[in-house]
Design a protein around this motif. Sequence first.
Motif, PDB file in Angstrom:
ATOM      1  N   SER A 110       0.853  -1.184   0.000  1.00 35.71           N
ATOM      2  CA  SER A 110       0.000   0.000   0.000  1.00 35.71           C
ATOM      3  C   SER A 110       0.890   1.235   0.000  1.00 35.71           C
ATOM      4  CB  SER A 110      -0.927   0.001   1.219  1.00 35.71           C
ATOM      5  OG  SER A 110      -0.166   0.144   2.410  1.00 35.71           O
ATOM      6  N   LYS A 111       0.268   2.405   0.081  1.00 38.51           N
ATOM      7  CA  LYS A 111       1.037   3.635   0.141  1.00 38.51           C
ATOM      8  C   LYS A 111       1.894   3.691   1.403  1.00 38.51           C
ATOM      9  CE  LYS A 111      -0.969   7.518  -0.638  1.00 38.51           C
ATOM     10  NZ  LYS A 111      -1.964   8.604  -0.595  1.00 38.51           N
ATOM     11  N   GLU A 112       1.413   3.060   2.467  1.00 42.92           N
ATOM     12  CA  GLU A 112       2.085   3.191   3.752  1.00 42.92           C
ATOM     13  C   GLU A 112       3.033   2.046   4.074  1.00 42.92           C
ATOM     14  OE1 GLU A 112      -1.238   3.329   3.376  1.00 42.92           O
ATOM     15  OE2 GLU A 112      -1.474   5.513   3.452  1.00 42.92           O
ATOM     16  N   ALA A 113       2.708   0.818   3.640  1.00 41.78           N
ATOM     17  CA  ALA A 113       3.481  -0.320   4.141  1.00 41.78           C
ATOM     18  C   ALA A 113       3.402  -1.511   3.188  1.00 41.78           C
ATOM     19  CB  ALA A 113       2.965  -0.721   5.521  1.00 41.78           C
ATOM     20  N   PHE A 114       4.286  -2.470   3.472  1.00 38.38           N
ATOM     21  CA  PHE A 114       4.242  -3.770   2.808  1.00 38.38           C
ATOM     22  C   PHE A 114       3.171  -4.610   3.490  1.00 38.38           C
ATOM     23  CE2 PHE A 114       5.458  -8.136   2.125  1.00 38.38           C
ATOM     24  CZ  PHE A 114       5.854  -8.161   0.793  1.00 38.38           C
ATOM     25  N   LEU A 115       2.299  -5.268   2.719  1.00 41.02           N
ATOM     26  CA  LEU A 115       1.139  -5.955   3.295  1.00 41.02           C
ATOM     27  C   LEU A 115       1.299  -7.463   3.395  1.00 41.02           C
ATOM     28  CD1 LEU A 115      -1.674  -3.938   1.465  1.00 41.02           C
ATOM     29  CD2 LEU A 115      -0.844  -3.635   3.813  1.00 41.02           C
ATOM     30  N   HIS A 116       1.734  -8.111   2.308  1.00 40.62           N
ATOM     31  CA  HIS A 116       1.741  -9.580   2.316  1.00 40.62           C
ATOM     32  C   HIS A 116       2.604 -10.103   1.163  1.00 40.62           C
ATOM     33  CE1 HIS A 116       0.054 -13.503   3.482  1.00 40.62           C
ATOM     34  NE2 HIS A 116       0.096 -13.796   2.197  1.00 40.62           N
ATOM     35  N   ARG A 117       3.160 -11.303   1.371  1.00 40.48           N
ATOM     36  CA  ARG A 117       3.851 -12.028   0.296  1.00 40.48           C
ATOM     37  C   ARG A 117       3.449 -13.487   0.379  1.00 40.48           C
ATOM     38  NH1 ARG A 117       8.557 -10.515   1.117  1.00 40.48           N
ATOM     39  NH2 ARG A 117       8.939  -9.146  -0.674  1.00 40.48           N
ATOM     40  N   GLU A 118       3.030 -14.069  -0.764  1.00 37.06           N
ATOM     41  CA  GLU A 118       2.536 -15.448  -0.782  1.00 37.06           C
ATOM     42  C   GLU A 118       3.218 -16.232  -1.907  1.00 37.06           C
ATOM     43  OE1 GLU A 118       0.358 -18.638   0.644  1.00 37.06           O
ATOM     44  OE2 GLU A 118       0.474 -16.612   1.470  1.00 37.06           O
ATOM     45  N   PRO A 119       4.015 -17.283  -1.582  1.00 37.47           N
ATOM     46  CA  PRO A 119       4.590 -18.146  -2.629  1.00 37.47           C
ATOM     47  C   PRO A 119       3.480 -18.902  -3.361  1.00 37.47           C
ATOM     48  CG  PRO A 119       5.709 -18.456  -0.518  1.00 37.47           C
ATOM     49  CD  PRO A 119       4.464 -17.670  -0.238  1.00 37.47           C
ATOM     50  N   VAL A 120       3.591 -18.955  -4.695  1.00 39.37           N
ATOM     51  CA  VAL A 120       2.533 -19.566  -5.504  1.00 39.37           C
ATOM     52  C   VAL A 120       3.082 -20.658  -6.407  1.00 39.37           C
ATOM     53  CG1 VAL A 120       0.752 -19.154  -7.234  1.00 39.37           C
ATOM     54  CG2 VAL A 120       1.179 -17.445  -5.467  1.00 39.37           C
ATOM     55  N   SER A 121       4.211 -20.412  -7.041  1.00 34.98           N
ATOM     56  CA  SER A 121       4.683 -21.279  -8.113  1.00 34.98           C
ATOM     57  C   SER A 121       6.124 -21.720  -7.858  1.00 34.98           C
ATOM     58  CB  SER A 121       4.577 -20.531  -9.452  1.00 34.98           C
ATOM     59  OG  SER A 121       5.179 -21.249 -10.496  1.00 34.98           O
ATOM     60  N   GLN A 122       6.560 -22.730  -8.618  1.00 35.62           N
ATOM     61  CA  GLN A 122       7.942 -23.184  -8.573  1.00 35.62           C
ATOM     62  C   GLN A 122       8.822 -22.411  -9.552  1.00 35.62           C
ATOM     63  OE1 GLN A 122       9.067 -25.464  -6.346  1.00 35.62           O
ATOM     64  NE2 GLN A 122       6.981 -25.535  -5.517  1.00 35.62           N
ATOM     65  N   ARG A 123       8.192 -21.738 -10.509  1.00 31.32           N
ATOM     66  CA  ARG A 123       8.925 -20.969 -11.516  1.00 31.32           C
ATOM     67  C   ARG A 123       8.385 -19.546 -11.540  1.00 31.32           C
ATOM     68  NH1 ARG A 123       9.264 -24.155 -17.063  1.00 31.32           N
ATOM     69  NH2 ARG A 123      10.932 -22.598 -17.355  1.00 31.32           N
ATOM     70  N   PRO A 124       9.120 -18.599 -12.150  1.00 32.52           N
ATOM     71  CA  PRO A 124       8.730 -17.187 -12.067  1.00 32.52           C
ATOM     72  C   PRO A 124       7.340 -16.902 -12.636  1.00 32.52           C
ATOM     73  CG  PRO A 124      10.982 -17.397 -12.859  1.00 32.52           C
ATOM     74  CD  PRO A 124      10.416 -18.779 -12.828  1.00 32.52           C
ATOM     75  N   LEU A 125       6.644 -15.959 -11.986  1.00 31.15           N
ATOM     76  CA  LEU A 125       5.353 -15.471 -12.453  1.00 31.15           C
ATOM     77  C   LEU A 125       5.576 -14.259 -13.346  1.00 31.15           C
ATOM     78  CD1 LEU A 125       3.362 -15.650  -9.093  1.00 31.15           C
ATOM     79  CD2 LEU A 125       3.282 -17.293 -10.983  1.00 31.15           C
ATOM     80  N   TYR A 126       4.776 -14.171 -14.427  1.00 27.83           N
ATOM     81  CA  TYR A 126       4.950 -13.093 -15.399  1.00 27.83           C
ATOM     82  C   TYR A 126       3.758 -12.139 -15.464  1.00 27.83           C
ATOM     83  CZ  TYR A 126       8.869 -15.842 -17.275  1.00 27.83           C
ATOM     84  OH  TYR A 126      10.048 -16.519 -17.428  1.00 27.83           O
ATOM     85  N   CYS A 127       2.592 -12.544 -14.973  1.00 27.55           N
ATOM     86  CA  CYS A 127       1.411 -11.695 -15.158  1.00 27.55           C
ATOM     87  C   CYS A 127       0.387 -11.952 -14.062  1.00 27.55           C
ATOM     88  CB  CYS A 127       0.783 -11.920 -16.542  1.00 27.55           C
ATOM     89  SG  CYS A 127       0.391 -13.644 -16.897  1.00 27.55           S
TER      90      CYS A 127
END
Length: 402
Positions: free
Chosen positions: A216-233
């Motif tokens: 957000s404008k103020e802070a980092f909110l969340h990070r969630e691992p999803v895939s074994q290879r890089p996400l592009y979109c």
Amino acid sequence: FFFSQHLTMASMFVHRAELWPATDSRRAAKFVHRLCQAAGQLYAASDHQVKSCQLSKKPKAELVQIQGAIPFPNAFASVATQSLAAHARTANDVIQSVDACQQGDDRWVISCDHLGKAIITRQDPQGAILSTVTTISQTVKQPGFCKSVFLPSNPAVTATMSTYHRSVELFEDDKLIATHYLQDTPRDIQAGWYPQKDQAVPAFFIAEGCSVCAISKEAFLHREPVSQRPLYCLDLHGRFIACAGAERTVSVLDTRSWNVVGAWRSALKYAVSLLSFGHEAGSDPSSIEQATAPSMLFTGSTTDSELSAGYWARTQKISRHAEERGYRGESRWLGMAREQDSNNVWALSTSGHLYLLENFDRLGCSTEAQPAEMAVAGSKRLPPADDELLQGEQAQSRPKTS
């Protein structure tokens, strides 16, 4: 015979128009997002110029469609363009992305180049340019993929993402207000709403390495691992996020629990770098209170010429290997955008052609059946009406016994 005849009864048509010569798009890199839509207005970008496009289709009686897997592209009845932001014709000022939004009656368009320089253009409902603002990245020193997007609740706030420097800079008008540095390489950024206990807050969602993160404008909110290879979109619909990349699997997450609620595997032959939710009646993409998102997805690749349609819901599966569920252009894609309140899909190619895939979700369907009623692609099961007909013929041909 019945199955092949059933598939060719598609109500989809393909329209094509040339916006500029192919030489104006020859400097497009692997990651580009040069097509978007806002309030019914389409925006497309070449290497150095953003244009708003007004196109009208021919009457349906004049449209031609070849029977088979690949529909014939029809020419538009008329094509009108208006030039907006122009980036300098230098080695590093190649447009990477274009985004648009609407607030009140005005439309806002932002385009970003290799070095994180973004030009914001404001238009009135008639298309007249009201103002132009330029934001310049303070962290980007080397050319690379950069993308700028608007904050949904306030178009004056924009975010510029840099792949090379792993950074996201937030601007209010032309003033830098915050900088976020990421752990991994970001390759896409979208703006939406982040659900919290009391209320939803406007936020930016980023495809960062193999994870999806929110700031957000103020802070980092969340990070969630999803895939074994890089996400592009990424693409957003309410509180749901669809993400895909090198793994070619589209995963759909619910941001309230950050669980994967569905997936579409092998969506394309190559890596997925263009992604959009489909349209369903009664579904509001800006509401986080909806229990689910549209089950259909549209995918494309900026390294290939393939577009595809399929389902992420577990109850509806369509294989990519069925030709009737995909379409190939004459060159690789530079952007994809779904038309508002419909499943018409726009796509821009490196040859300078703009495509409209009218009723892309109906490709491979008969005019009477709904997409969810289709047979699973690649199977030899007959449509229900043909099954009944065949059973009736077999019953009449059986010898009667006492």
